[in-house]
Design a protein around this motif. Structure first.
Motif, PDB file in Angstrom:
ATOM      1  N   PHE A  32     -15.658  37.771 -14.660  1.00 16.78           N
ATOM      2  CA  PHE A  32     -16.391  38.370 -15.773  1.00 16.78           C
ATOM      3  C   PHE A  32     -17.493  37.443 -16.261  1.00 16.78           C
ATOM      4  O   PHE A  32     -18.579  37.894 -16.598  1.00 16.78           O
ATOM      5  N   ALA A  33     -17.195  36.149 -16.298  1.00 19.91           N
ATOM      6  CA  ALA A  33     -18.195  35.190 -16.767  1.00 19.91           C
ATOM      7  C   ALA A  33     -19.403  35.156 -15.843  1.00 19.91           C
ATOM      8  O   ALA A  33     -20.531  34.957 -16.291  1.00 19.91           O
ATOM      9  N   LYS A  34     -19.184  35.369 -14.565  1.00 23.36           N
ATOM     10  CA  LYS A  34     -20.290  35.336 -13.609  1.00 23.36           C
ATOM     11  C   LYS A  34     -20.951  36.696 -13.444  1.00 23.36           C
ATOM     12  O   LYS A  34     -21.959  36.809 -12.751  1.00 23.36           O
ATOM     13  N   GLY A  40     -24.908  34.689 -22.537  1.00 20.82           N
ATOM     14  CA  GLY A  40     -24.606  33.909 -23.737  1.00 20.82           C
ATOM     15  C   GLY A  40     -25.844  33.209 -24.277  1.00 20.82           C
ATOM     16  O   GLY A  40     -26.090  33.202 -25.488  1.00 20.82           O
ATOM     17  N   VAL A  41     -26.655  32.649 -23.384  1.00 21.31           N
ATOM     18  CA  VAL A  41     -27.882  31.985 -23.800  1.00 21.31           C
ATOM     19  C   VAL A  41     -28.840  33.000 -24.412  1.00 21.31           C
ATOM     20  O   VAL A  41     -29.503  32.731 -25.421  1.00 21.31           O
ATOM     21  N   PHE A  46     -31.790  35.251 -28.954  1.00 18.08           N
ATOM     22  CA  PHE A  46     -32.197  36.437 -29.698  1.00 18.08           C
ATOM     23  C   PHE A  46     -31.774  36.340 -31.161  1.00 18.08           C
ATOM     24  O   PHE A  46     -32.542  36.678 -32.071  1.00 18.08           O
ATOM     25  N   THR A  47     -30.560  35.871 -31.412  1.00 16.31           N
ATOM     26  CA  THR A  47     -30.074  35.719 -32.775  1.00 16.31           C
ATOM     27  C   THR A  47     -30.932  34.711 -33.546  1.00 16.31           C
ATOM     28  O   THR A  47     -31.295  34.961 -34.709  1.00 16.31           O
TER      29      THR A  47
END
Length: 64
Positions: A32-34, A40-41, A46-47
């Motif tokens: 899932f992470a890949k 995440g970056v 964006f935030t």
């Protein structure tokens, strides 16, 4: 008292060939992470952008 069964009796001949499936690289979490590289970056960037824009471009609202 019953004697335990011989370990060679139930030995799986395909266990060595199937061992790769239990390797940590193929775990659900790693897959899932890949699946979304850089997600995440992108969320953090964006935030940060939205917060900075809201702080820098605040307009004064006229009082009624």
């Amino acid at each position: 008292m019953a004697t335990p069964p011989d370990p060679q009796l139930y030995r799986d001949p395909w266990a060595k060939r199937e061992a790769w499936r239990k390797h940590p690289v193929f775990s659900r979490r790693a897959m899932f992470a890949k699946a979304f590289p850089g997600f995440g970056v992108a969320v953090v960037a964006f935030t940060t952008y939205v917060i900075a824009e809201n702080m820098l471009t605040k307009e004064k609202k006229p009082a009624h």
